[in-house]
Design a protein around this motif. Structure first.
Motif, mmCIF file in Angstrom:
data_model
loop_
_atom_site.group_PDB
_atom_site.id
_atom_site.type_symbol
_atom_site.label_atom_id
_atom_site.label_comp_id
_atom_site.label_asym_id
_atom_site.label_seq_id
_atom_site.Cartn_x
_atom_site.Cartn_y
_atom_site.Cartn_z
ATOM 1 N N TYR A 108 1.012 -1.357 0.042
ATOM 2 C CA TYR A 108 0.034 0.065 0.250
ATOM 3 C C TYR A 108 1.036 1.198 0.038
ATOM 4 O O TYR A 108 1.589 1.808 0.744
ATOM 5 C CB TYR A 108 -0.464 0.004 1.270
ATOM 6 N N ASP A 109 0.309 2.185 -1.008
ATOM 7 C CA ASP A 109 1.408 3.566 -1.013
ATOM 8 C C ASP A 109 0.093 4.649 -0.937
ATOM 9 O O ASP A 109 -0.435 4.555 -1.639
ATOM 10 C CB ASP A 109 1.712 3.366 -2.253
ATOM 11 N N ASP A 110 0.549 5.100 -0.006
ATOM 12 C CA ASP A 110 -0.693 6.568 0.475
ATOM 13 C C ASP A 110 -0.797 7.516 -0.389
ATOM 14 O O ASP A 110 -1.404 8.313 -0.278
ATOM 15 C CB ASP A 110 -0.732 6.745 1.933
ATOM 16 N N SER A 111 0.242 7.524 -1.270
ATOM 17 C CA SER A 111 0.352 8.486 -2.230
ATOM 18 C C SER A 111 -0.213 7.849 -3.985
ATOM 19 O O SER A 111 0.194 9.185 -4.470
ATOM 20 C CB SER A 111 1.959 8.915 -2.289
ATOM 21 N N GLY A 145 -7.230 6.094 -0.909
ATOM 22 C CA GLY A 145 -6.063 6.057 -1.463
ATOM 23 C C GLY A 145 -5.553 7.459 0.168
ATOM 24 O O GLY A 145 -4.589 7.830 -0.063
ATOM 25 N N GLN A 146 -6.803 7.590 0.314
ATOM 26 C CA GLN A 146 -6.751 8.452 1.767
ATOM 27 C C GLN A 146 -6.208 8.105 3.164
ATOM 28 O O GLN A 146 -6.520 6.544 3.128
ATOM 29 C CB GLN A 146 -8.395 8.713 1.819
ATOM 30 N N ASP A 147 -5.924 8.949 3.307
ATOM 31 C CA ASP A 147 -4.787 8.727 4.135
ATOM 32 C C ASP A 147 -5.726 8.195 5.852
ATOM 33 O O ASP A 147 -5.609 6.567 6.189
ATOM 34 C CB ASP A 147 -3.622 9.778 5.633
ATOM 35 N N SER A 150 -6.317 4.221 5.114
ATOM 36 C CA SER A 150 -4.913 2.899 5.061
ATOM 37 C C SER A 150 -5.120 1.877 6.126
ATOM 38 O O SER A 150 -5.316 1.940 6.822
ATOM 39 C CB SER A 150 -4.460 4.333 5.635
ATOM 40 N N ASN A 153 -3.478 1.521 9.422
ATOM 41 C CA ASN A 153 -3.838 1.992 10.170
ATOM 42 C C ASN A 153 -4.262 1.125 10.697
ATOM 43 O O ASN A 153 -4.808 0.917 10.680
ATOM 44 C CB ASN A 153 -4.212 3.115 10.149
#
Length: 153
Positions: A108-111, A145-147, A150, A153
């Motif tokens: 997973y890449d939060d950007s 894609g929103q932090d 994620s 978390n």
């Protein structure tokens, strides 16, 4: 009219309804009216009705409101499923067979921009095996894609 149910045929209650919470289609909530011992279970309807599920005026707790054609608005967004008491027992943690592991998708890449159906993996700190997550269908896919959403978390 207010839904009724048979107290002999009930299970645990899902989480209580909270105004302002973003509910998705098929989410289940409970409402226990003041002075009653049994709750009522409601399920958020399919899109586009699900867009109203978190709005105060469509709360399943608003059974006396007459803002929608002379009656309460909650039936436009929620389906009544039945009665409940207590809580729903927690489910067990998913298990897997380490001998039957396939390669993991990208971490997973939060950007990154994710679309519905995209799969990502997350390997928790201190663990050897990653967990795979899949982006849900629209409208939930807008959060993939929103932090704050994620899977890490």
């Amino acid at each position: 009219s207010t839904p009724t149910f048979d107290p002999a045929d009930i299970g645990g209650c899902p989480e209580e309804y909270e105004d302002g919470t973003q509910y998705l289609e098929h989410d289940k909530v409970s409402v226990t009216p003041a002075g009653e011992t049994y709750g009522k279970i409601y399920q958020c309807k399919n899109w586009p009705a699900s867009g109203h599920c978190g709005q105060d005026g469509y709360s399943p707790a608003n059974t006396d409101d007459t803002g929608c054609n002379g009656g309460p608005c909650w039936p436009d967004a929620w389906a009544y499923l039945g009665g409940c008491t207590g809580t729903i027992s927690p489910t067990s943690t998913p298990t897997f067979d380490p001998a039957n592991i396939e390669g993991c998708p990208e971490e997973y890449d939060d950007s990154a921009d994710y679309e519905e159906g995209d799969k990502v993996s997350v390997t928790p700190a201190g663990e050897t095996y990653g967990k795979i997550y899949q982006c849900k269908n629209w409208p939930a896919s807008g959060h993939c894609g929103q932090d704050g959403y994620s899977p890490a978390n």
